[in-house]
Design a protein around this motif. Sequence first.
Motif, PDB file in Angstrom:
ATOM      1  N   ASP A 145      49.770 115.792 114.634  1.00  0.00           N
ATOM      2  CA  ASP A 145      48.378 116.241 114.665  1.00  0.00           C
ATOM      3  C   ASP A 145      47.704 115.675 115.921  1.00  0.00           C
ATOM      4  OD1 ASP A 145      45.804 117.078 114.244  1.00  0.00           O
ATOM      5  OD2 ASP A 145      45.533 116.034 112.328  1.00  0.00           O
ATOM      6  N   ARG A 146      47.971 116.284 117.051  1.00  0.00           N
ATOM      7  CA  ARG A 146      47.428 115.775 118.313  1.00  0.00           C
ATOM      8  C   ARG A 146      45.915 115.950 118.390  1.00  0.00           C
ATOM      9  NH1 ARG A 146      51.586 116.766 123.348  1.00  0.00           N
ATOM     10  NH2 ARG A 146      53.474 115.949 122.333  1.00  0.00           N
ATOM     11  N   ASP A 147      45.415 117.074 117.901  1.00  0.00           N
ATOM     12  CA  ASP A 147      43.963 117.276 117.912  1.00  0.00           C
ATOM     13  C   ASP A 147      43.276 116.195 117.086  1.00  0.00           C
ATOM     14  OD1 ASP A 147      43.148 120.106 119.189  1.00  0.00           O
ATOM     15  OD2 ASP A 147      45.093 120.311 118.230  1.00  0.00           O
ATOM     16  N   GLY A 148      43.841 115.919 115.921  1.00  0.00           N
ATOM     17  CA  GLY A 148      43.265 114.889 115.065  1.00  0.00           C
ATOM     18  C   GLY A 148      43.312 113.522 115.710  1.00  0.00           C
ATOM     19  N   ALA A 149      44.405 113.218 116.417  1.00  0.00           N
ATOM     20  CA  ALA A 149      44.526 111.931 117.096  1.00  0.00           C
ATOM     21  C   ALA A 149      43.469 111.790 118.184  1.00  0.00           C
ATOM     22  CB  ALA A 149      45.922 111.782 117.682  1.00  0.00           C
ATOM     23  N   VAL A 150      43.252 112.852 118.950  1.00  0.00           N
ATOM     24  CA  VAL A 150      42.246 112.806 120.006  1.00  0.00           C
ATOM     25  C   VAL A 150      40.853 112.648 119.406  1.00  0.00           C
ATOM     26  CG1 VAL A 150      41.167 114.102 121.881  1.00  0.00           C
ATOM     27  CG2 VAL A 150      43.658 114.095 121.635  1.00  0.00           C
ATOM     28  N   GLU A 151      40.570 113.392 118.343  1.00  0.00           N
ATOM     29  CA  GLU A 151      39.266 113.276 117.690  1.00  0.00           C
ATOM     30  C   GLU A 151      39.033 111.867 117.176  1.00  0.00           C
ATOM     31  OE1 GLU A 151      37.989 116.504 115.015  1.00  0.00           O
ATOM     32  OE2 GLU A 151      39.806 117.565 115.646  1.00  0.00           O
ATOM     33  N   LEU A 152      40.049 111.274 116.555  1.00  0.00           N
ATOM     34  CA  LEU A 152      39.917 109.919 116.030  1.00  0.00           C
ATOM     35  C   LEU A 152      39.670 108.925 117.153  1.00  0.00           C
ATOM     36  CD1 LEU A 152      40.125 107.825 113.754  1.00  0.00           C
ATOM     37  CD2 LEU A 152      42.603 107.795 114.115  1.00  0.00           C
ATOM     38  N   PHE A 153      40.428 109.033 118.223  1.00  0.00           N
ATOM     39  CA  PHE A 153      40.275 108.108 119.342  1.00  0.00           C
ATOM     40  C   PHE A 153      38.888 108.235 119.958  1.00  0.00           C
ATOM     41  CE2 PHE A 153      40.623 106.671 123.700  1.00  0.00           C
ATOM     42  CZ  PHE A 153      41.401 105.533 123.603  1.00  0.00           C
ATOM     43  N   LEU A 154      38.470 109.451 120.240  1.00  0.00           N
ATOM     44  CA  LEU A 154      37.162 109.651 120.856  1.00  0.00           C
ATOM     45  C   LEU A 154      36.037 109.178 119.942  1.00  0.00           C
ATOM     46  CD1 LEU A 154      37.617 113.198 122.452  1.00  0.00           C
ATOM     47  CD2 LEU A 154      37.434 111.015 123.673  1.00  0.00           C
ATOM     48  N   GLY A 155      36.153 109.495 118.657  1.00  0.00           N
ATOM     49  CA  GLY A 155      35.078 109.181 117.728  1.00  0.00           C
ATOM     50  C   GLY A 155      34.989 107.710 117.363  1.00  0.00           C
ATOM     51  N   GLU A 156      36.119 107.114 116.983  1.00  0.00           N
ATOM     52  CA  GLU A 156      36.081 105.753 116.443  1.00  0.00           C
ATOM     53  C   GLU A 156      36.400 104.673 117.465  1.00  0.00           C
ATOM     54  OE1 GLU A 156      37.671 104.959 112.604  1.00  0.00           O
ATOM     55  OE2 GLU A 156      37.511 107.037 111.953  1.00  0.00           O
ATOM     56  N   VAL A 157      37.188 104.978 118.465  1.00  0.00           N
ATOM     57  CA  VAL A 157      37.512 103.969 119.476  1.00  0.00           C
ATOM     58  C   VAL A 157      36.495 104.009 120.620  1.00  0.00           C
ATOM     59  CG1 VAL A 157      39.250 103.143 121.103  1.00  0.00           C
ATOM     60  CG2 VAL A 157      39.965 104.049 118.883  1.00  0.00           C
ATOM     61  N   PHE A 176      44.212 119.162 128.174  1.00  0.00           N
ATOM     62  CA  PHE A 176      44.680 118.001 128.935  1.00  0.00           C
ATOM     63  C   PHE A 176      44.599 116.746 128.075  1.00  0.00           C
ATOM     64  CE2 PHE A 176      44.027 114.413 131.819  1.00  0.00           C
ATOM     65  CZ  PHE A 176      45.020 114.619 132.773  1.00  0.00           C
ATOM     66  N   LEU A 177      43.520 116.594 127.319  1.00  0.00           N
ATOM     67  CA  LEU A 177      43.371 115.437 126.445  1.00  0.00           C
ATOM     68  C   LEU A 177      44.421 115.452 125.340  1.00  0.00           C
ATOM     69  CD1 LEU A 177      39.478 115.313 125.990  1.00  0.00           C
ATOM     70  CD2 LEU A 177      40.874 114.240 127.763  1.00  0.00           C
ATOM     71  N   VAL A 178      44.617 116.610 124.729  1.00  0.00           N
ATOM     72  CA  VAL A 178      45.569 116.732 123.628  1.00  0.00           C
ATOM     73  C   VAL A 178      46.984 116.419 124.093  1.00  0.00           C
ATOM     74  CG1 VAL A 178      46.637 118.402 122.043  1.00  0.00           C
ATOM     75  CG2 VAL A 178      44.149 118.299 122.279  1.00  0.00           C
ATOM     76  N   ASP A 179      47.294 116.793 125.309  1.00  0.00           N
ATOM     77  CA  ASP A 179      48.619 116.517 125.859  1.00  0.00           C
ATOM     78  C   ASP A 179      48.899 115.016 125.930  1.00  0.00           C
ATOM     79  OD1 ASP A 179      51.084 117.406 127.371  1.00  0.00           O
ATOM     80  OD2 ASP A 179      50.136 116.193 128.930  1.00  0.00           O
ATOM     81  N   LYS A 180      47.847 114.204 126.066  1.00  0.00           N
ATOM     82  CA  LYS A 180      48.008 112.755 126.183  1.00  0.00           C
ATOM     83  C   LYS A 180      47.990 112.048 124.837  1.00  0.00           C
ATOM     84  CE  LYS A 180      47.810 113.490 130.595  1.00  0.00           C
ATOM     85  NZ  LYS A 180      47.708 114.955 130.445  1.00  0.00           N
ATOM     86  N   ALA A 181      47.810 112.779 123.751  1.00  0.00           N
ATOM     87  CA  ALA A 181      47.661 112.161 122.432  1.00  0.00           C
ATOM     88  C   ALA A 181      48.794 111.207 122.059  1.00  0.00           C
ATOM     89  CB  ALA A 181      47.499 113.241 121.363  1.00  0.00           C
ATOM     90  N   PRO A 182      50.079 111.538 122.319  1.00  0.00           N
ATOM     91  CA  PRO A 182      51.146 110.608 121.909  1.00  0.00           C
ATOM     92  C   PRO A 182      51.075 109.243 122.571  1.00  0.00           C
ATOM     93  CG  PRO A 182      52.041 112.798 122.326  1.00  0.00           C
ATOM     94  CD  PRO A 182      50.625 112.812 122.825  1.00  0.00           C
ATOM     95  N   SER A 183      50.370 109.120 123.679  1.00  0.00           N
ATOM     96  CA  SER A 183      50.280 107.828 124.374  1.00  0.00           C
ATOM     97  C   SER A 183      49.069 107.012 123.934  1.00  0.00           C
ATOM     98  CB  SER A 183      50.228 108.047 125.887  1.00  0.00           C
ATOM     99  OG  SER A 183      49.062 108.765 126.265  1.00  0.00           O
TER     100      SER A 183
END
Length: 263
Positions: A145-157, A176-183
């Motif tokens: 769930d890359r979209d979810g990971a990006v949303e979590l990082f942006l929102g909570e971190v 571009f942001l979603v592509d970086k989600a695994p890192s």
Amino acid sequence: MTETITSRDGTTLVVDTIGEGAPVILVGGAFNDRSTVAGLGAELASGFTVVTYDRRGRGASDDRSGDYLVANEVDDLAAVIAHVGGRASVFGHSSGAVLVLEGAMHRLPIDRVAVYEPSYYADESLPKPPADVYDRLRALVAAGDRDGAVELFLGEVVGVPAGAVAGMKTGETWPFLVDKAPSLPYDVLLSTPWQLMPFDRIAAIGVPVLAIYGDQTAPGLAAATRAVAETAPDAELEVMAGEDHAVLQRPAALATILAKFFS
């Protein structure tokens, strides 16, 4: 010139080199790859051999570790330093700033360290993410769930409001942001933003440090930058008027500051 090098665990890192002179390595933060620091590299190339690389798990670099460990990225930085001749000065932005400080704390062969707005938690009066944010982020990445990971990082971190995140999802940069989600778990592990920055370890850094922030940036980033400058034994602080965390999009003034420090 683009080359491929191998880190300690067999991970392949893609490295770009431009310019001539003493080596300077540029390290981007979350959602960054070597393309986002390329403009800064071009500004510095007249006086330095500038090296940029895709941190593991993003861009053209892979990740063969099977786990998220800060030590993996320290090993990567060591491999890049070895690639440029065995010693270098380093610059890092955001979590990349934390990474280059980690390199100095691990006694890598680094001559000088410059950081722009390291993503530490330094002011206990400001909000911080919950301690389980890393585990939840990693679970989303593992589930694909890359979209979810990006949303979590942006929102909570990062602390981006939910409405702003929703707007970003419709923008051109979202893929571009979603592509970086695994890192992203690496960025969180480096910064551990649910706990105070490691003052005692920073106080043991044995090389000159330049800490820079923009006067239009978030209070937490400004506080962390000041704390690094106040804690590292041989450190100086620079405040850029009119700048914020997006300084890499306007690299000319930053390059002038760095060129003076690295010369």
